[in-house]
Design a protein around this motif. Structure first.
Motif, PDB file in Angstrom:
ATOM      1  N   THR A 156     -28.656  42.094  35.238  1.00 42.96           N
ATOM      2  CA  THR A 156     -27.668  41.796  36.277  1.00 42.96           C
ATOM      3  C   THR A 156     -26.516  42.792  36.182  1.00 42.96           C
ATOM      4  OG1 THR A 156     -26.437  40.291  34.865  1.00 42.96           O
ATOM      5  CG2 THR A 156     -28.200  39.327  36.182  1.00 42.96           C
ATOM      6  N   GLU A 157     -25.674  42.750  37.207  1.00 43.86           N
ATOM      7  CA  GLU A 157     -24.542  43.680  37.256  1.00 43.86           C
ATOM      8  C   GLU A 157     -23.589  43.508  36.065  1.00 43.86           C
ATOM      9  OE1 GLU A 157     -23.318  43.736  41.782  1.00 43.86           O
ATOM     10  OE2 GLU A 157     -24.414  41.961  41.212  1.00 43.86           O
ATOM     11  N   LEU A 183     -32.270  45.589  39.490  1.00 46.63           N
ATOM     12  CA  LEU A 183     -30.931  45.014  39.414  1.00 46.63           C
ATOM     13  C   LEU A 183     -31.024  43.596  39.986  1.00 46.63           C
ATOM     14  CD1 LEU A 183     -28.010  45.368  38.677  1.00 46.63           C
ATOM     15  CD2 LEU A 183     -27.611  46.467  40.877  1.00 46.63           C
ATOM     16  N   PHE A 186     -28.482  40.618  42.781  1.00 51.15           N
ATOM     17  CA  PHE A 186     -27.577  41.600  43.383  1.00 51.15           C
ATOM     18  C   PHE A 186     -26.639  40.942  44.392  1.00 51.15           C
ATOM     19  CE2 PHE A 186     -26.547  44.932  46.558  1.00 51.15           C
ATOM     20  CZ  PHE A 186     -25.755  45.704  45.722  1.00 51.15           C
ATOM     21  N   SER A 191     -18.850  44.023  41.665  1.00 51.42           N
ATOM     22  CA  SER A 191     -19.459  44.722  42.788  1.00 51.42           C
ATOM     23  C   SER A 191     -18.787  46.029  43.178  1.00 51.42           C
ATOM     24  CB  SER A 191     -19.598  43.788  43.979  1.00 51.42           C
ATOM     25  OG  SER A 191     -18.403  43.075  44.142  1.00 51.42           O
ATOM     26  N   MET A 193     -19.668  49.348  43.625  1.00 48.82           N
ATOM     27  CA  MET A 193     -21.041  49.850  43.703  1.00 48.82           C
ATOM     28  C   MET A 193     -21.185  51.269  43.213  1.00 48.82           C
ATOM     29  SD  MET A 193     -22.452  47.980  46.985  1.00 48.82           S
ATOM     30  CE  MET A 193     -21.391  46.698  47.594  1.00 48.82           C
ATOM     31  N   LEU A 196     -23.903  52.221  40.827  1.00 44.25           N
ATOM     32  CA  LEU A 196     -25.305  52.255  41.263  1.00 44.25           C
ATOM     33  C   LEU A 196     -25.887  53.661  41.289  1.00 44.25           C
ATOM     34  CD1 LEU A 196     -25.804  49.673  44.123  1.00 44.25           C
ATOM     35  CD2 LEU A 196     -26.982  49.820  41.935  1.00 44.25           C
TER      36      LEU A 196
END
Ligand code: C2E
Ligand code: MG
Ligand code: MG
Ligand code: MG
Length: 286
Positions: A156-157, A183, A186, A191, A193, A196
Motif C-alpha cells: 500500500t501507499e 500498488l 490505491f 496521496s 502521487m 509513483l
C-alpha cells in the motif's frame, strides 16, 4: 488539571487496560505458536478478466485457523504481528507457501503457466533489509526444474511514508527477481502521487471504497476516470478491487477496466476450490 484527569482515567480504565494487555500477550504467544504448528492457512482470491471470466492471477490472503477460536481474519492479527515484529517470520511463511503453491499449479496438467500468485507485504516487511535475500532463497528452494514461477507482491501507499528511498530500493530489487508489483488500496493512502513515477509498479489496484458507489455515484466515476488516466500515462495496469454486483461490473467495464476482483467473481478460498474453479482443467501430473 491534565494530571488530575489523567489519574482519574487511570483509575477508571486500569482493569480494562490490564485485561487488554493480558489478552495481547496471550494472542502474541498463540500466534508465535501458530507459525510452528501448522495453524496458518493461505486462501486465494482470483483476479479475473471481466470480458472472458478467465482467472489471470490469484492473491494469497492469510488466515489463522485457531484451534479454539476458529478462522481468524488478517485484520484481527496482522496489526499485532506488525507491532511485535512477528510479521517477519509470518511473512516469510506466506511467501514460501505461496511459491510452493505456484509450483504445484504450474506442474499440473493443463495448468496455466501464466497464472500469477501475489502476496501482500506490510510496511515492516518492506523495511526488513533481509527481505530480498529471503525471497531469493525461497525462490531457489522451490523452483527445482529451473522453471520460473510467476509471482508478485502488493504493497500500500503507506510503505512510502516511512523511508521512501529504502522502500524504493527494496521494491526495485524484488522486481529484479522477477516480481510483479502492485500498488494496493490505491487512493486511500498517502496521496502525493509524485512517488509513483519513481517506483517500479506494474499495477494499480483501485480500492473498493471507490468501487462501492460506482454504479450510481458521479463523483466515484470521476475519481475512477482520473485514476485510469493516471495509470494510462504511467503505463500501469489497473485492477478494480471489491466488485460485488453486476451493476458495478458493467459500469467499470464501460469505464474501461478489464481486470477485476471481488465477491461477484469469487471469495478468497482454499487452493482446492481454486483448482475446481479453473474448470477442473488442473490435474496432477503423475
Ligand atoms: P487487501 O490486500 O486489500 O485484500 C483485500 C481484502 O478485501 C481481503 O480481505 C478480501 O477478502 C477482501 N475482499 C475481496 N473482495 C471483496 C469484496 O467484493 N467485498 C468486500 N467487502 N471485501 C472483499 P482480508 O482477506 O480480510 O484481508 C485484509 C487485509 O489484510 C488485506 O487487504 C491485506 O492488507 C492484509 N493481508 C492479508 N493477508 C496478508 C499477508 O499474508 N501478509 C500481509 N502483510 N498482509 C496481509
Ligand atoms: Mg492486496
Ligand atoms: Mg486491497
Ligand atoms: Mg486492504
Amino acid at each position: 488539571t491534565a494530571k488530575r484527569s489523567g489519574r482519574g482515567r487511570h483509575a477508571c480504565f486500569e482493569p480494562v487496560l490490564r485485561q487488554r494487555v493480558t489478552e495481547r500477550i496471550r494472542l502474541e504467544a498463540a500466534l508465535r505458536h501458530a507459525i510452528h504448528h501448522d495453524e496458518l492457512r493461505l486462501y486465494y482470491q482470483p483476479v479475473v478478466s471481466a470480458a472472458t471470466g478467465r482467472v489471470e492471477a490469484v492473491e494469497a490472503l492469510l488466515r489463522w485457523q485457531h484451534p479454539e477460536r476458529g478462522l481468524i481474519m488478517p485484520g484481527d492479527f496482522i496489526p499485532m504481528a506488525e507491532e511485535t515484529g512477528l510479521i517477519v517470520p509470518l511473512g516469510r511463511w506466506v511467501i514460501e507457501q505461496a511459491c510452493r503453491q505456484a509450483v504445484l499449479w504450474q506442474n499440473m496438467q493443463g495448468g496455466s503457466p501464466e497464472l500469477r500468485i501475489s502476496v501482500n507485504l506490510s510496511p515492516r516487511q518492506i523495511a526488513q533489509p533481509r527481505l530480498v535475500e529471503d525471497v531469493r532463497t525461497i525462490l531457489a528452494g522451490v523452483s527445482s526444474s529451473g522453471k520460473r514461477i510467476r509471482f508478485g507482491f502488493e504493497v500500500t501507499e503507506t510503505v512510502m511514508m516511512h523511508d521512501p528511498q529504502a522502500s524504493a530500493d527494496t521494491l526495485c530489487a524484488l522486481r529484479e527477481l522477477g516480481a510483479h508489483l502492485s500498488l494496493d488500496d490505491f487512493g486511500t493512502g498517502y496521496s502525493s502521487m509524485a512517488y509513483l513515477k519513481h517506483l517500479p509498479f506494474d499495477t494499480l489496484k483501485i480500492d473498493r471504497t471507490f468501487i462501492k458507489g460506482v454504479a450510481d455515484d458521479d463523483s466515484d466515476r470521476s475519481i475512477i476516470r482520473s485514476m485510469l488516466a493516471l495509470a494510462d500515462g504511467l503505463n500501469l495496469d489497473v485492477v478494480a478491487e471489491g466488485v460485488e454486483t453486476e451493476a458495478q461490473r458493467q459500469t467499470l467495464q464501460t469505464l474501461g477496466i478489464q481486470r477485476m476482483q471481488g465477491y461477484l467473481f469469487a471469495r478468497p478460498q482454499p487452493a482446492e476450490n481454486i483448482e475446481r474453479m479453473m474448470g477442473g482443467s488442473l490435474e496432477a501430473l503423475e
